[in-house]
Every structure is written in structure tokens, then in C-alpha cells.
Design a protein around this motif. Structure first.
Motif, PDB file in Angstrom:
ATOM      1  N   GLY A 105     -12.472  -1.662  -2.687  1.00 42.95           N
ATOM      2  CA  GLY A 105     -12.105  -0.635  -1.242  1.00 42.95           C
ATOM      3  C   GLY A 105     -10.166  -1.649  -1.212  1.00 42.95           C
ATOM      4  N   ALA A 106     -10.132  -1.982  -1.023  1.00 36.66           N
ATOM      5  CA  ALA A 106      -8.694  -2.774  -1.069  1.00 36.66           C
ATOM      6  C   ALA A 106      -8.104  -2.720  -2.504  1.00 36.66           C
ATOM      7  CB  ALA A 106      -8.933  -4.818  -1.411  1.00 36.66           C
ATOM      8  N   VAL A 107      -8.415  -2.046  -3.546  1.00 43.03           N
ATOM      9  CA  VAL A 107      -7.408  -1.424  -4.546  1.00 43.03           C
ATOM     10  C   VAL A 107      -7.343   0.417  -3.445  1.00 43.03           C
ATOM     11  CG1 VAL A 107      -7.067  -0.702  -6.650  1.00 43.03           C
ATOM     12  CG2 VAL A 107      -8.071  -2.861  -5.855  1.00 43.03           C
ATOM     13  N   THR A 108      -8.101   0.667  -3.010  1.00 42.92           N
ATOM     14  CA  THR A 108      -7.926   2.080  -2.291  1.00 42.92           C
ATOM     15  C   THR A 108      -7.193   2.206  -0.926  1.00 42.92           C
ATOM     16  OG1 THR A 108     -10.538   2.621  -3.184  1.00 42.92           O
ATOM     17  CG2 THR A 108      -9.414   4.216  -1.765  1.00 42.92           C
ATOM     18  N   ALA A 109      -7.207   0.750  -0.744  1.00 33.90           N
ATOM     19  CA  ALA A 109      -6.552   1.081   0.591  1.00 33.90           C
ATOM     20  C   ALA A 109      -5.077   0.675   0.557  1.00 33.90           C
ATOM     21  CB  ALA A 109      -6.838   0.005   1.548  1.00 33.90           C
ATOM     22  N   VAL A 110      -4.600   0.579  -0.306  1.00 39.30           N
ATOM     23  CA  VAL A 110      -3.487  -0.187  -0.953  1.00 39.30           C
ATOM     24  C   VAL A 110      -3.142   1.644  -1.570  1.00 39.30           C
ATOM     25  CG1 VAL A 110      -1.226  -1.638  -2.711  1.00 39.30           C
ATOM     26  CG2 VAL A 110      -3.509  -2.539  -1.545  1.00 39.30           C
ATOM     27  N   SER A 111      -3.753   1.668  -2.681  1.00 41.14           N
ATOM     28  CA  SER A 111      -3.228   2.981  -3.246  1.00 41.14           C
ATOM     29  C   SER A 111      -2.908   4.036  -2.504  1.00 41.14           C
ATOM     30  CB  SER A 111      -4.175   3.177  -4.387  1.00 41.14           C
ATOM     31  OG  SER A 111      -4.233   5.046  -5.158  1.00 41.14           O
ATOM     32  N   LEU A 112      -3.453   4.418  -1.546  1.00 39.89           N
ATOM     33  CA  LEU A 112      -3.401   5.770  -0.331  1.00 39.89           C
ATOM     34  C   LEU A 112      -2.253   5.323   0.618  1.00 39.89           C
ATOM     35  CD1 LEU A 112      -4.841   8.222   1.543  1.00 39.89           C
ATOM     36  CD2 LEU A 112      -6.500   6.484   2.537  1.00 39.89           C
ATOM     37  N   LEU A 113      -2.017   3.966   0.887  1.00 40.28           N
ATOM     38  CA  LEU A 113      -0.709   3.758   1.861  1.00 40.28           C
ATOM     39  C   LEU A 113       0.740   4.136   0.631  1.00 40.28           C
ATOM     40  CD1 LEU A 113       0.512   2.903   4.227  1.00 40.28           C
ATOM     41  CD2 LEU A 113       0.260  -0.190   2.672  1.00 40.28           C
ATOM     42  N   MET A 114       0.349   3.563  -0.658  1.00 38.47           N
ATOM     43  CA  MET A 114       1.062   4.286  -1.637  1.00 38.47           C
ATOM     44  C   MET A 114       1.265   5.603  -1.898  1.00 38.47           C
ATOM     45  SD  MET A 114       1.356   1.430  -4.640  1.00 38.47           S
ATOM     46  CE  MET A 114      -0.154   1.708  -5.192  1.00 38.47           C
ATOM     47  N   SER A 162       3.083  -2.312  -0.586  1.00 36.24           N
ATOM     48  CA  SER A 162       2.103  -1.860   0.311  1.00 36.24           C
ATOM     49  C   SER A 162       0.629  -2.838   0.672  1.00 36.24           C
ATOM     50  CB  SER A 162       1.737  -0.900  -1.248  1.00 36.24           C
ATOM     51  OG  SER A 162       2.756  -0.593  -1.077  1.00 36.24           O
ATOM     52  N   ALA A 163       0.646  -3.428  -0.340  1.00 31.41           N
ATOM     53  CA  ALA A 163      -0.906  -4.660   0.402  1.00 31.41           C
ATOM     54  C   ALA A 163      -0.313  -5.186   1.544  1.00 31.41           C
ATOM     55  CB  ALA A 163      -0.824  -5.339  -0.612  1.00 31.41           C
ATOM     56  N   ALA A 164       1.115  -5.838   1.650  1.00 27.54           N
ATOM     57  CA  ALA A 164       1.221  -6.176   3.043  1.00 27.54           C
ATOM     58  C   ALA A 164       1.581  -5.420   4.055  1.00 27.54           C
ATOM     59  CB  ALA A 164       3.144  -6.569   2.562  1.00 27.54           C
ATOM     60  N   LEU A 165       1.737  -4.185   3.840  1.00 29.67           N
ATOM     61  CA  LEU A 165       1.486  -2.976   4.359  1.00 29.67           C
ATOM     62  C   LEU A 165       0.539  -2.658   5.659  1.00 29.67           C
ATOM     63  CD1 LEU A 165       4.409  -0.487   3.717  1.00 29.67           C
ATOM     64  CD2 LEU A 165       4.473  -2.110   6.190  1.00 29.67           C
ATOM     65  N   VAL A 166      -0.381  -2.955   4.441  1.00 29.42           N
ATOM     66  CA  VAL A 166      -1.799  -2.482   4.958  1.00 29.42           C
ATOM     67  C   VAL A 166      -2.740  -3.074   5.516  1.00 29.42           C
ATOM     68  CG1 VAL A 166      -4.311  -3.288   4.081  1.00 29.42           C
ATOM     69  CG2 VAL A 166      -3.052  -1.212   2.643  1.00 29.42           C
ATOM     70  N   ALA A 167      -2.140  -4.838   5.678  1.00 29.80           N
ATOM     71  CA  ALA A 167      -2.323  -5.998   6.266  1.00 29.80           C
ATOM     72  C   ALA A 167      -2.108  -6.631   7.429  1.00 29.80           C
ATOM     73  CB  ALA A 167      -1.778  -7.531   5.422  1.00 29.80           C
ATOM     74  N   LEU A 168      -0.848  -5.422   7.638  1.00 25.71           N
ATOM     75  CA  LEU A 168      -0.293  -5.188   8.496  1.00 25.71           C
ATOM     76  C   LEU A 168      -0.609  -4.660  10.086  1.00 25.71           C
ATOM     77  CD1 LEU A 168       1.765  -5.927  10.422  1.00 25.71           C
ATOM     78  CD2 LEU A 168       3.789  -4.565   9.985  1.00 25.71           C
ATOM     79  N   VAL A 169      -1.088  -3.574   9.200  1.00 25.35           N
ATOM     80  CA  VAL A 169      -2.066  -2.169   9.884  1.00 25.35           C
ATOM     81  C   VAL A 169      -3.292  -3.089  10.538  1.00 25.35           C
ATOM     82  CG1 VAL A 169      -3.257   0.047  10.123  1.00 25.35           C
ATOM     83  CG2 VAL A 169      -1.026  -0.492   9.022  1.00 25.35           C
TER      84      VAL A 169
END
Length: 264
Positions: free
Chosen positions: A243-252, A43-50
Motif C-alpha cells: 500500500g505504501a509503495v503504491t501510494a508513492v507510485s501513484l503520486l509519481m 514522493s514519499a515526503a509528499l505522501v507524508a505531507l498529504v
């Protein structure tokens, strides 16, 4: 004030731990065939890609819009004295922009160029004008317009990490101080101070202004006063973590919803 600040930090820290726990629990439900750590990593990798794709698009848009804004500015033939001063400052070319406010700026991502307003040519004495041109020449050598566009694109896209915006502001301040040091070495403090006073309120075009803020730090450098270190506030670090944790959580959560819909 100290007690209130401590309570705020404590609240942010607790919120971060709660959000992290929610992400950990959500990862177990969203990725039943993967370990929790692997799910969070994907999920973190996908957030970084987006964010990377958004960063590239935003940087291109900023570069194009800035180039158009500079191209649309009314211009006039430069005074021979300005051309001679620019060559003395190490600039092969300078543009003269018609404007009522004294200002100067460097624009251009690949081949940055310096523009000086007509008001600056008349308002500044020769030494002050030379200080402005040497300052801008330093921005050209450092390719600061490109750096600023990239930093702004990153802070706009990764808005959920406020520490990144704080870092961007420090980078801008550092670039201005470095350009001022070049001007001080070449022309002297008095000329740089006069130019700063005349152009600080000149209203240079947005996204391209170079000889402007941050005035406080630049004034301290002109006075040869120590510039106090400003470490990143703990509040911004904690908010960035949340914020970073929330972004990963939202993507999951989005991934879990998509898997649920597809499995029906």
C-alpha cells in the motif's frame, strides 16, 4: 490451511516486489533530473505531507462531531449517590444521560468528562457502579478519548497501511485492560465482572464508548488467565508495504502527468 496461507503470503510478497520494481522504473522516467532514490524520497515526503494534512482535518472533524453527539444526548439531574460514588472514584464531575441501556463512557478531547446512563444507575449494584466509575476515571487520567480520536483519524487517512489499523485496535485493547486493572485494584474482580457483563451489550454511543469491547481479552484478565501475545500478522505487514509503495507510485505518476502537461 498452512499451505494456503503460505501461498497467500508468497503472492503478497511477489506483488510487493513487482510494485516496488514498477515504482523504481517510474521514478527514472518521472524525475529525469534527479536520482531514482531522490525522486522516491521526495514522493514519499509528499505522501507524508498529504497524509498529515488529511490527518489533522479528520481529527478535527471527529472531535467536533463527537462533541456535538454527546451534547445532544438527553440529560437529567444525577442521583446524589452517583455523585458521591464519582467523587470516591476520583471524578470531580459526572453527567447522567437518559438511556434505556446500561452504559458509561468518557468523552472530551481537552477536558474529558464521564457520563453514565440512567439505566446503569438502576441496573448496577453500588460496587459494580463504583467499578464502572473507577474504570472511567482511568480513561480520564490517560486522556483516552483524545488518543482514540487521533488513532481513528490516522487509520482513516492512512487506510492503505492496514497494519496501522491493527495497531490501533491493540492500543484500544490496551487502554481497556489498563482501566480494568485500576478497577480491579480498587473494587475487586467480582464487581468488575458484573459491571462488564451488564454494560458489554449496553450499546454506548459510538466513538465515546469506553466500558465495552474487547470483551475476550478483558475476560481473560478478569479470570487471571494469561493474555496471549498477538504479533502483527505478516500478511498485514506485506499489504502495508504494498500500500505504501503504491501510494508513492501513484503520486509519481500524477507528478509525471503534471510535468508533461506543463511542458507542452
Amino acid at each position: 490451511m498452512t499451505a494456503r496461507l503460505s501461498r497467500r503470503r508468497g503472492a503478497v510478497l511477489v506483488t510487493g516486489l513487482v510494485v516496488l520494481r514498477m515504482v523504481w522504473d517510474a521514478a527514472g522516467g518521472a524525475c529525469p533530473k534527479m536520482s531514482v532514490a531522490a525522486c522516491i524520497g521526495v514522493s514519499a515526503a509528499l505522501v507524508a505531507l498529504v497524509c498529515g494534512i488529511g490527518f489533522g482535518a479528520r481529527a478535527v472533524w471527529l472531535g467536533v462531531s463527537t462533541a456535538r453527539a454527546v451534547t445532544d444526548l438527553p440529560r437529567q439531574q444525577c442521583d446524589p449517590a452517583l455523585v458521591a460514588a464519582a467523587r470516591s472514584a476520583g471524578l470531580s464531575r459526572v453527567d447522567c444521560v437518559v438511556a434505556a441501556a446500561p452504559s458509561a463512557f468518557t468523552a472530551g478531547l481537552v477536558r474529558p468528562r464521564v457520563s453514565v446512563t440512567s439505566a446503569a444507575v438502576t441496573a448496577l449494584d453500588p460496587q459494580e457502579l463504583q467499578a464502572v466509575l473507577v474504570h472511567e476515571s482511568a480513561h480520564v487520567r490517560r486522556r483516552d478519548p483524545l488518543r482514540r480520536v487521533l488513532i481513528k483519524a490516522a487509520t482513516d487517512v492512512v487506510f492503505f497501511v492496514p497494519a496501522l489499523r491493527w495497531w490501533g485496535e491493540r492500543q484500544r485493547e490496551s487502554s481497556e485492560l489498563a482501566a480494568d486493572r485500576s478497577a480491579i485494584e480498587r473494587v475487586g474482580r467480582k464487581a468488575v465482572a458484573g459491571a462488564l457483563l451488564a454494560t458489554a451489550t449496553g450499546g454506548a454511543p459510538s466513538l465515546t464508548a469506553a466500558f465495552d469491547a474487547p470483551v475476550a481479552a478483558r475476560t481473560a484478565q478478569l479470570l487471571d488467565d494469561p493474555i496471549p501475545a498477538r504479533p502483527v500478522p505478516l500478511r498485514l505487514v506485506l499489504l502495508s508495504f504494498v500500500g505504501a509503495v503504491t501510494a508513492v507510485s501513484l503520486l509519481m505518476c500524477i507528478g509525471q502527468t503534471a510535468l508533461t502537461v506543463l511542458s507542452r
